[in-house]
Design an enzyme around this catalytic site. Structure first.
Site, short mmCIF file in Angstrom:
data_model
loop_
_atom_site.label_atom_id
_atom_site.label_comp_id
_atom_site.label_asym_id
_atom_site.label_seq_id
_atom_site.Cartn_x
_atom_site.Cartn_y
_atom_site.Cartn_z
N SER A 121 1.53 -38.49 43.66
CA SER A 121 0.76 -38.02 42.49
C SER A 121 -0.71 -37.83 42.82
O SER A 121 -1.41 -37.11 42.10
CB SER A 121 0.90 -39.01 41.32
OG SER A 121 0.43 -40.29 41.69
N GLY A 122 -1.18 -38.42 43.91
CA GLY A 122 -2.56 -38.19 44.35
C GLY A 122 -2.82 -36.73 44.67
O GLY A 122 -3.97 -36.29 44.70
N ARG B 87 0.64 -40.18 53.68
CA ARG B 87 1.39 -39.92 52.43
C ARG B 87 2.77 -40.58 52.54
O ARG B 87 3.42 -40.48 53.60
CB ARG B 87 1.55 -38.41 52.24
CG ARG B 87 2.05 -38.03 50.88
CD ARG B 87 1.03 -38.19 49.80
NE ARG B 87 -0.06 -37.21 49.87
CZ ARG B 87 -1.13 -37.25 49.09
NH1 ARG B 87 -1.27 -38.19 48.18
NH2 ARG B 87 -2.09 -36.35 49.22
N HIS C 95 -1.73 -46.19 45.22
CA HIS C 95 -2.09 -46.12 46.64
C HIS C 95 -2.21 -47.54 47.17
O HIS C 95 -2.84 -48.41 46.55
CB HIS C 95 -3.45 -45.43 46.83
CG HIS C 95 -3.43 -43.94 46.56
ND1 HIS C 95 -2.30 -43.22 46.30
CD2 HIS C 95 -4.46 -43.04 46.56
CE1 HIS C 95 -2.61 -41.93 46.13
NE2 HIS C 95 -3.91 -41.80 46.27
N CYS D 85 -9.62 -41.34 45.14
CA CYS D 85 -8.76 -42.44 44.69
C CYS D 85 -8.35 -43.41 45.80
O CYS D 85 -7.95 -44.54 45.51
CB CYS D 85 -7.50 -41.85 44.04
SG CYS D 85 -6.75 -40.54 45.00
N GLN E 293 -0.24 -43.53 50.61
CA GLN E 293 -0.69 -42.85 49.38
C GLN E 293 0.44 -42.17 48.61
O GLN E 293 1.26 -41.44 49.18
CB GLN E 293 -1.75 -41.80 49.75
CG GLN E 293 -2.95 -42.43 50.42
CD GLN E 293 -4.10 -41.47 50.63
OE1 GLN E 293 -4.81 -41.62 51.59
NE2 GLN E 293 -4.30 -40.51 49.73
N GLY F 223 -3.14 -31.90 33.13
CA GLY F 223 -2.78 -32.36 34.47
C GLY F 223 -2.51 -33.85 34.50
O GLY F 223 -2.56 -34.54 33.47
N LYS G 95 -13.57 -38.38 53.61
CA LYS G 95 -14.01 -38.80 52.25
C LYS G 95 -14.11 -40.32 52.18
O LYS G 95 -15.06 -40.86 51.63
CB LYS G 95 -13.01 -38.33 51.18
CG LYS G 95 -13.06 -36.85 50.89
CD LYS G 95 -12.00 -36.49 49.87
CE LYS G 95 -11.88 -34.99 49.72
NZ LYS G 95 -10.76 -34.58 48.88
N ARG H 58 -3.68 -20.29 31.33
CA ARG H 58 -2.67 -19.34 31.83
C ARG H 58 -1.41 -19.35 30.98
O ARG H 58 -0.71 -18.38 30.91
CB ARG H 58 -2.33 -19.64 33.29
CG ARG H 58 -3.42 -19.14 34.25
CD ARG H 58 -2.95 -19.20 35.69
NE ARG H 58 -3.00 -20.54 36.21
CZ ARG H 58 -4.07 -21.07 36.83
NH1 ARG H 58 -5.15 -20.33 37.01
NH2 ARG H 58 -4.05 -22.30 37.27
#
Ligand SMILES: NC(=O)c1ccc[n+]([C@@H]2O[C@H](COP(=O)([O-])OP(=O)(O)OC[C@H]3O[C@@H](n4cnc5c(N)ncnc54)[C@H](OP(=O)(O)O)[C@@H]3O)[C@@H](O)[C@H]2O)c1
Length: 345
Positions: free
Chosen positions: A161-162, A247, A254, A131, A158, A16, A225, A43
């Site tokens: 890719s976050g 976003r 960010h 992040c 942000q 990832g 968060k 997978r």
């Protein structure tokens, strides 16, 4: 303790976005890696590159993970919940970047520049923070230690890719589609808004104030968060924190408009002095400011535009940090380095 051949390390989610960066930071920092054990969902066949070699990634089992002395968990909350505590109980050090354990009382939530002392020898499961708040936590800490903190307000900008690899791939395909539409002669013609499936809206040529899902009060999970994790990391359990998380069409990095209300007055010049040479901070001077495009892929938290806020006990700052690095992979490797330095790993 480190054996002569180095520390055997597993990365769950090695294929990832964060997993790839963990491998890159381990290489660059010359962390003493013995065997590298990369895991993915299992997978489909996949491999990762490490120190010039291609290593096959495989699906995880507890037995396979427990072969490592240190496991980086960079996959999903569910996968971390499945393995995190079980591995720590077996004596394996686990550094987890998901949200699964960040607020658990028995799990240190660590940014080494801020609260390395939260780590203890017996707590083998350690969480890295979300992040978005990392930049604020690192940039605000030297000022807070001197002037205290009364309240935090921020708006985030942000990167896509976050939200992970799938969201980033979707964003790239939407940008390509929109570029096609821009060939139309009418300069005011809007590109069509393609249907988004990896995020709530399309991020290409767009901005939307939703990161995660909404609660009954209308806050999105990212905003919650930011508040809860900042309180824990700074050791300020009742700190008022208000965030609007947004976003934006950015690949990585960010950015934060960040207002820090202190208990005692602190001038912008005093704040700059406190941040000069502060751990993990790069202070931009002489009117310069960082952008995510200009600083993407870099390690520090970039701080700039420090100026008076709404009154003498408030500062306004512009902060940019790479979500995949200081917001995840770099912070996790720094936690591992701290364990190594203490002789616990
Ligand atoms: N992206 C960020 O900026 C950021 C920042 C801070 C924290 N985090 C956290 O870090 C974690 C990873 O984020 P990411 O952005 O790197 O996600 P990502 O790009 O979507 O990658 C997810 C990884 O997890 C693997 N995976 C999926 N199911 C699995 C399973 N059952 N067992 C083992 N591995 C599995 C995937 O493998 P396949 O290749 O087989 O699909 C892939 O390697 C998440 O918990 C996220 O919340 C991310």
């Amino acid at each position: 303790m480190t054996n002569r051949k180095g520390i055997d390390i597993a990365v769950v989610g090695a294929t990832g976005l964060v997993g790839r960066e963990i491998l890159s930071v381990l290489e660059k920092t010359k962390f003493p890696v013995g065997k590298l054990l990369p895991f993915n969902s299992g997978r489909k066949a996949a491999s990762v590159k490490f120190r010039g070699k291609s290593i096959a990634a495989r699906g995880a089992t507890l037995e396979a993970l427990a072969e490592a002395q240190l496991v980086f968990m960079v996959s999903s909350d569910e996968v971390s919940e499945q393995w995190g505590r079980a591995l720590a109980e077996r004596g394996v050090w686990v550094i987890d970047d998901s949200a699964a354990f960040r607020l658990a009382d028995d799990v240190p939530l660590v940014i080494p520049e801020v609260n390395a002392d939260a780590m203890t020898k017996d707590k083998r499961l350690i969480a890295g923070p979300n992040c978005t708040l990392t930049g604020a936590a690192v940039a605000g800490w030297p000022i807070i230690q001197k002037a205290g903190v009364k309240a935090i307000r921020m708006a985030s900008y942000q990167a896509v890719s976050g939200a992970g690899r799938e969201a980033l791939n979707e964003f790239r395909s939407h940008v390509r589609a929109a570029n096609g539409a821009l060939k139309k002669a009418d300069p005011l013609a809007l590109p069509s808004e393609p249907k988004a499936s990896a995020m709530p809206k399309t991020a290409a040529f767009n901005v939307f104030p939703q990161v995660g899902s909404f609660n009954a009060e209308g806050e999105c999970s990212e905003e919650v968060k930011v508040r809860k994790e900042l309180r824990k990391i700074w050791g300020r359990p009742n700190l008022p924190v208000s965030a609007t998380t947004v976003r934006v069409p950015v690949f990585r990095g960010h950015s934060l408009a960040f207002w820090l209300e202190t208990e005692r007055p602190v001038t912008p010049d005093e704040a700059k002095k406190l941040l000069t040479g502060a751990p993990g901070v790069e202070l931009w001077k002489n009117g310069g400011y960082p952008t995510p495009l200009g600083t993407g892929g870099s390690y520090p938290v970039h701080v700039s535009r420090i100026r008076p806020g709404a009154h003498e006990r408030e500062l306004a700052l512009w902060v940019v940090s790479d979500n995949l690095l200081k917001g995840a992979a770099l912070n996790s490797v720094q936690i591992a380095e701290a364990l190594l330095k203490k002789g616990w790993l």
